[in-house]
Design an enzyme around this catalytic site. Structure first.
Site, mmCIF file in Angstrom:
data_model
loop_
_atom_site.group_PDB
_atom_site.id
_atom_site.type_symbol
_atom_site.label_atom_id
_atom_site.label_comp_id
_atom_site.label_asym_id
_atom_site.label_seq_id
_atom_site.Cartn_x
_atom_site.Cartn_y
_atom_site.Cartn_z
ATOM 1 N N LYS A 101 -1.745 -5.382 8.565
ATOM 2 C CA LYS A 101 -2.876 -5.842 7.757
ATOM 3 C C LYS A 101 -2.487 -5.855 6.285
ATOM 4 O O LYS A 101 -2.844 -6.742 5.520
ATOM 5 C CB LYS A 101 -4.068 -4.908 7.982
ATOM 6 C CG LYS A 101 -5.295 -5.281 7.173
ATOM 7 C CD LYS A 101 -6.449 -4.313 7.412
ATOM 8 C CE LYS A 101 -7.676 -4.726 6.606
ATOM 9 N NZ LYS A 101 -8.743 -3.727 6.638
ATOM 10 N N GLN A 102 -1.755 -4.830 5.876
ATOM 11 C CA GLN A 102 -1.427 -4.653 4.453
ATOM 12 C C GLN A 102 -0.232 -3.716 4.357
ATOM 13 O O GLN A 102 0.115 -3.058 5.335
ATOM 14 C CB GLN A 102 -2.639 -4.094 3.709
ATOM 15 C CG GLN A 102 -3.066 -2.697 4.141
ATOM 16 C CD GLN A 102 -4.485 -2.379 3.697
ATOM 17 O OE1 GLN A 102 -5.432 -2.663 4.405
ATOM 18 N NE2 GLN A 102 -4.628 -1.776 2.536
ATOM 19 N N TRP A 144 -9.697 5.046 -1.216
ATOM 20 C CA TRP A 144 -8.432 5.339 -1.909
ATOM 21 C C TRP A 144 -8.138 4.309 -2.991
ATOM 22 O O TRP A 144 -7.325 4.519 -3.865
ATOM 23 C CB TRP A 144 -7.271 5.412 -0.905
ATOM 24 C CG TRP A 144 -6.826 4.073 -0.331
ATOM 25 C CD1 TRP A 144 -7.650 3.070 0.119
ATOM 26 C CD2 TRP A 144 -5.489 3.591 -0.156
ATOM 27 N NE1 TRP A 144 -6.904 2.014 0.583
ATOM 28 C CE2 TRP A 144 -5.583 2.296 0.435
ATOM 29 C CE3 TRP A 144 -4.230 4.128 -0.421
ATOM 30 C CZ2 TRP A 144 -4.449 1.543 0.743
ATOM 31 C CZ3 TRP A 144 -3.104 3.374 -0.109
ATOM 32 C CH2 TRP A 144 -3.222 2.097 0.457
ATOM 33 N N ASP A 145 -8.856 3.180 -2.921
ATOM 34 C CA ASP A 145 -8.706 2.134 -3.934
ATOM 35 C C ASP A 145 -8.757 2.736 -5.338
ATOM 36 O O ASP A 145 -8.026 2.322 -6.234
ATOM 37 C CB ASP A 145 -9.852 1.107 -3.835
ATOM 38 C CG ASP A 145 -10.032 0.509 -2.448
ATOM 39 O OD1 ASP A 145 -9.699 1.177 -1.463
ATOM 40 O OD2 ASP A 145 -10.538 -0.624 -2.353
ATOM 41 N N GLU A 201 -4.302 -0.876 8.619
ATOM 42 C CA GLU A 201 -5.369 -0.463 9.546
ATOM 43 C C GLU A 201 -5.324 -1.169 10.898
ATOM 44 O O GLU A 201 -6.234 -1.017 11.704
ATOM 45 C CB GLU A 201 -6.732 -0.660 8.869
ATOM 46 C CG GLU A 201 -6.889 0.234 7.662
ATOM 47 C CD GLU A 201 -8.196 0.017 6.909
ATOM 48 O OE1 GLU A 201 -8.892 -0.971 7.189
ATOM 49 O OE2 GLU A 201 -8.491 0.844 6.027
HETATM 50 C C1 BGC Z 1 -8.617 -2.031 3.298
HETATM 51 C C2 BGC Z 1 -8.564 -0.632 2.732
HETATM 52 C C3 BGC Z 1 -9.500 -0.558 1.534
HETATM 53 C C4 BGC Z 1 -10.889 -1.017 1.890
HETATM 54 C C5 BGC Z 1 -11.811 -1.055 0.704
HETATM 55 C C6 BGC Z 1 -10.037 -2.382 3.624
HETATM 56 O O1 BGC Z 1 -10.106 -3.696 4.101
HETATM 57 O O2 BGC Z 1 -7.824 -2.101 4.459
HETATM 58 O O3 BGC Z 1 -7.251 -0.306 2.333
HETATM 59 O O4 BGC Z 1 -9.535 0.755 1.088
HETATM 60 O O5 BGC Z 1 -10.837 -2.308 2.436
HETATM 61 O O6 BGC Z 1 -11.327 -1.906 -0.286
#
Ligand code: BGC
Length: 801
Positions: free
Chosen positions: A629-630, A380-381, A516
């Protein structure tokens, strides 16, 4: 200066080719170069990543041409994936076109076999050229300087080039240079299980990894006209990759021979060089594959045509001019703080070499084309973090990213079907087909990832990006070509995926939001709201096209089998999705039951000012806690600003910020921006540094695996959307600048519906110039007041009117 380059905002005139005399010397232009002084094996992998050259079609890590112990060289071609010999598909480590050997007096010059007396490299961000100068000493103390200049052409994305210059210093020498292509390549596979705390020498960094084979080398050799070639095929996907190369020298060598091995071919050039006399070997490389869209013909022939009649100097000149054009809109300039300025330019450089506006079948992996981290998979980045940069600086590249999602719709449909649902479900990790490529387990097999099953939100994120693209570019035709298909098929997916709730309401069980740390949750606020928006956007686009392009719409819906009842069902479904729980103080519950989880405080920060896991916690055991986490709710508020007012944003920022560990490099940027939007700039600079310095300083210690390209784009967003306060509101570009004290000015470009707004922000006043055809005007909003711009006439607005 190494090259004739134009000041920011002006197209570069084709100028003289940088001379090797200037190699290794910093270009002298502050904010435009990244330099290395001295060779440090512990930093080699990091340098390889940050010194990547590329053009969106290929990326080549900044490895030393002759190789060394602990090197991880790699050339990656966008879209060339393969799953032979690996559990999930890899972005293939393709033939190495840097391959060069230098021998002086019979001694091979490399950092393992000879002493490094001096070593300098300079990546010139303005020209995309990587310059090197290394002085070696052999056992007898004889010194020889090796310099090189490397590029991946932006003027012709099938072309790359390397110039190597060898100068014996203070001795006459027999010099041999072998320059060619090495097709013997392997991808890194499983990292070995080392006992905890084992400290490896950097030269062993990759040594013990298992490797996977993806290439069947069909042959290497030379044509009668002296053009070298390498022809490989990916074993499982059956993609042919062909390289052709020419080697030219100055002066003429005493002797030149073709050296052809099983998987490696090079031209061996032998010189007799007097002390202080340089010999130069130029290699031009053409690349073609059987998957290149829109072209036909044998890849070997196409690669050969790319190098035929070309010179290295011309290649440098054309690519430098093309870079000048690109920077015109992509540059972002800060005055007042050199490191922040470099962080932004460095990020913008890597973002530019990651995207290919000419290929609608590829997107950008989480590590761009700069390393093997995440196996080159697309997340999704691309739509959420990366897209805004391209949207506002290079909309053609943004369009290509979204066309990739259209191109991979068949895979997304098949993925949905495999889960027993209808429509299109985008994969959490995608590659060339759109099918799911996310591994189930961590590489050591210890922990299970649930992201492939549960991070459903990616489907709604893609749909969201379609709306953003059309709103900024005004490219309604895109809806007919691709956008409507994406929106309708994703809306159809959600209708079949949503779970029943009491009272006829709908929700989603067993999902994972962007955070996550929490899996198997119900009614993640982010996912539910983004899904509702996906459905209502699909309805709105259907309605709009039924007015503006009824005939084309009829063809699209007929192909997809969508009828009016189904569209009405999307609206009804959106309205029935349960709303998240909101506390009286306005804090939105991240998912059902989140507020009942353990509230574990974050109490320590590392030397980079990043939060540490509280004692006893790690990535896989935060489930019972409120730790994030984010951003999740905050990400929702960022993406759907019209659904939440400032008070809601502030309450949620205050609540979630202190529970967020930022264990993703995507995280700090969103916190910086939301903080600025809610009037709390106190942390914005800290978050800017966390995001912007992640690869510049290698502050997570894993830049060797590849760039955190989403963080580079997030940093751009902090500058433009955060400090620049640029948002699209009410269909118009609006600005509310609030520069950090340490910046004097912030300058960038916003492409808007085919035109460009040149933005120059300051603490006291800001200037906006519309770059458009004479007579064009545009109304923007600055600090809440309308400002009308007329093409070519700068307008200065005092701060905080
Ligand atoms: C993040 C995701 C991201 C992925 C790739 C993961 O650590 O939690 O949001 O899409 O890394 O960058």
């Amino acid at each position: 200066m190494t090259a004739q380059a134009a000041p920011a905002g002006e197209a570069a005139e084709p100028g003289p080719v940088p001379r090797l005399d200037h190699l290794g010397a910093p270009s002298g232009e502050p904010g435009w170069t990244l330099a290395e002084h001295g060779f440090d094996p512990a930093r080699a992998g990091y340098r390889e990543t940050v010194f990547t050259v590329g053009n969106g079609r290929l990326g080549t890590r900044g490895s030393l041409e002759e190789g060394h112990l602990g090197a991880l060289s790699g050339t990656y071609l966008a879209g060339v994936y393969d799953a032979h010999d690996s559990p999930v598909v890899d972005l293939v480590n393709c033939p190495d076109w840097l391959d060069t050997e230098v021998w002086v007096h019979g001694v091979r010059l490399d950092v393992d076999s000879a002493e490094v007396v001096e070593h300098e490299r300079v990546l010139d961000l303005r020209t995309g050229l990587l310059h090197r100068s290394t002085t070696f000493a052999d056992r007898d103390g004889r010194r020889t300087r090796v310099r090189s200049l490397r590029l991946a052409s932006v003027a012709d994305r099938d072309l790359a080039g390397l110039r190597v210059e060898v100068t014996p210093l203070g001795h006459d020498a027999d010099v041999v240079v072998v320059s060619g292509v090495d097709a013997h390549r392997r991808n890194l596979e499983r990292l070995p299980l080392y006992p905890d705390g084992l400290d490896l020498a950097p030269q062993q960094r990759w040594d013990k990894w298992a490797r996977s084979t993806h290439l069947d080398v069909r042959g290497v050799g030379f044509h009668g006209d002296g053009t070298g070639w390498a022809d490989v095929r990916t074993i499982e996907r059956d993609v042919r990759v062909a390289y052709a190369f020419t080697v030219t020298t100055a002066p003429q060598p005493e002797r030149a021979t073709d050296q052809v091995g099983a998987e490696r071919a090079g031209r061996r050039c032998e010189f007799r060089a007097a002390a202080g006399e340089a010999v130069t070997v130029d290699k031009l490389v053409g690349v073609a594959t059987s998957r290149d869209p829109g072209v036909s013909g044998d890849p070997g022939e196409r690669a050969r045509a790319t190098v035929t009649g070309r010179t290295f100097d011309d290649a440098v000149r054309a690519s430098t001019a093309a870079w000048g054009e690109q920077w015109r809109d992509a540059d972002i300039e800060i005055t007042g703080h050199a490191k922040d300025a470099l962080a932004l330019r460095f990020g913008a450089y890597h973002l530019q070499i990651a995207a290919n506006p000419d290929d609608p079948t590829v997107s950008i992996g989480a590590k761009s084309l700069s390393g093997e981290g995440y196996r080159g998979h697309v997340f999704w980045d691309s739509e959420i973090l990366l897209l805004p940069f391209y949207l506002f600086t290079h909309p053609e590249a943004a369009r290509s990213l979204l066309r990739y999602r259209h191109h991979t719709l068949p895979g997304a449909r098949a993925l949905s079907e495999s889960y027993g649902t209808r429509g299109a479900r985008y994969a959490w990790e995608a590659a060339d087909t759109g099918l799911e490529e996310c591994p189930r387990w961590t590489p050591d097999g210890k922990d299970r990832f649930w992201t492939r099953e549960e991070e459903l939100h990616v489907t709604a994120d893609v749909a969201h990006a379609v709306g953003e693209y059309v709103a900024v570019t005004g490219d309604e035709a895109f809806l007919l070509d691709a956008g409507a298909g994406i929106l309708f098929e994703t809306a159809r997916y959600w209708v079949s995926r949503l779970d029943e709730r009491p009272g006829g309401r709908l929700g989603l069980d067993d999902v994972m939001g962007p955070d996550e740390f929490h899996s198997h949750v119900a009614d993640n606020a982010f996912t539910n709201r983004m899904v509702a928006r996906n459905l209502t956007d699909a309805v709105a686009v259907h309605e709009r096209l039924s007015r503006t392009a009824p005939e084309r719409l009829a063809v699209i819906v007929a192909e997809l089998g969508v009828d009016d009842d189904e569209v009405a069902g999307w609206a009804d479904t959106a309205a029935r999705i349960v709303d998240p729980v909101v506390r009286p103080d306005g804090v939105v519950e991240q998912f059902t039951g989140y507020f009942d989880r353990l509230d574990v405080p974050i109490e320590s920060w590392d030397e980079n000012d990043m939060p540490r896991y509280p004692a006893g916690y790690h990535h896989f055991n935060c489930e019972p806690t409120m730790l994030l986490k984010q951003p999740d709710v905050l990400m929702l508020m960022y993406l759907l600003p019209d659904e939440y007012d400032e008070a809601a944003r502030r309450a949620n920022f205050e609540f979630y910020e202190e529970r967020t560990l930022h264990k993703s490099s995507l995280s700090p940027s969103i916190h910086a921006i939301i903080g600025l939007q809610v009037g709390d700039p106190s942390m914005a600079v800290r978050y800017f540094e966390r995001s912007g310095y992640v690869d510049l300083d290698d502050n997570q210690g894993n830049t060797a695996d590849g760039m955190h390209i989403a963080a580079a784009a997030g940093t751009w967003q902090i500058a433009v959307h955060g400090f620049g306060g640029m948002r699209v509101l009410g269909g118009r570009p609006t600005f509310a600048p609030q520069l950090p004290e340490r910046w004097e000015r912030l300058r960038f470009t916003v492409r808007w519906r085919g035109d460009a707004i040149r933005v120059d922000l300051g603490h006291d006043a800001s200037t906006f110039t519309l770059d458009a055809a004479p007579g064009t005007s545009l109304t923007i909003v600055v600090d809440g007041a309308e400002v009308t711009l007329r093409a070519g006439e700068p307008v200065t607005v005092p701060a905080g009117r």
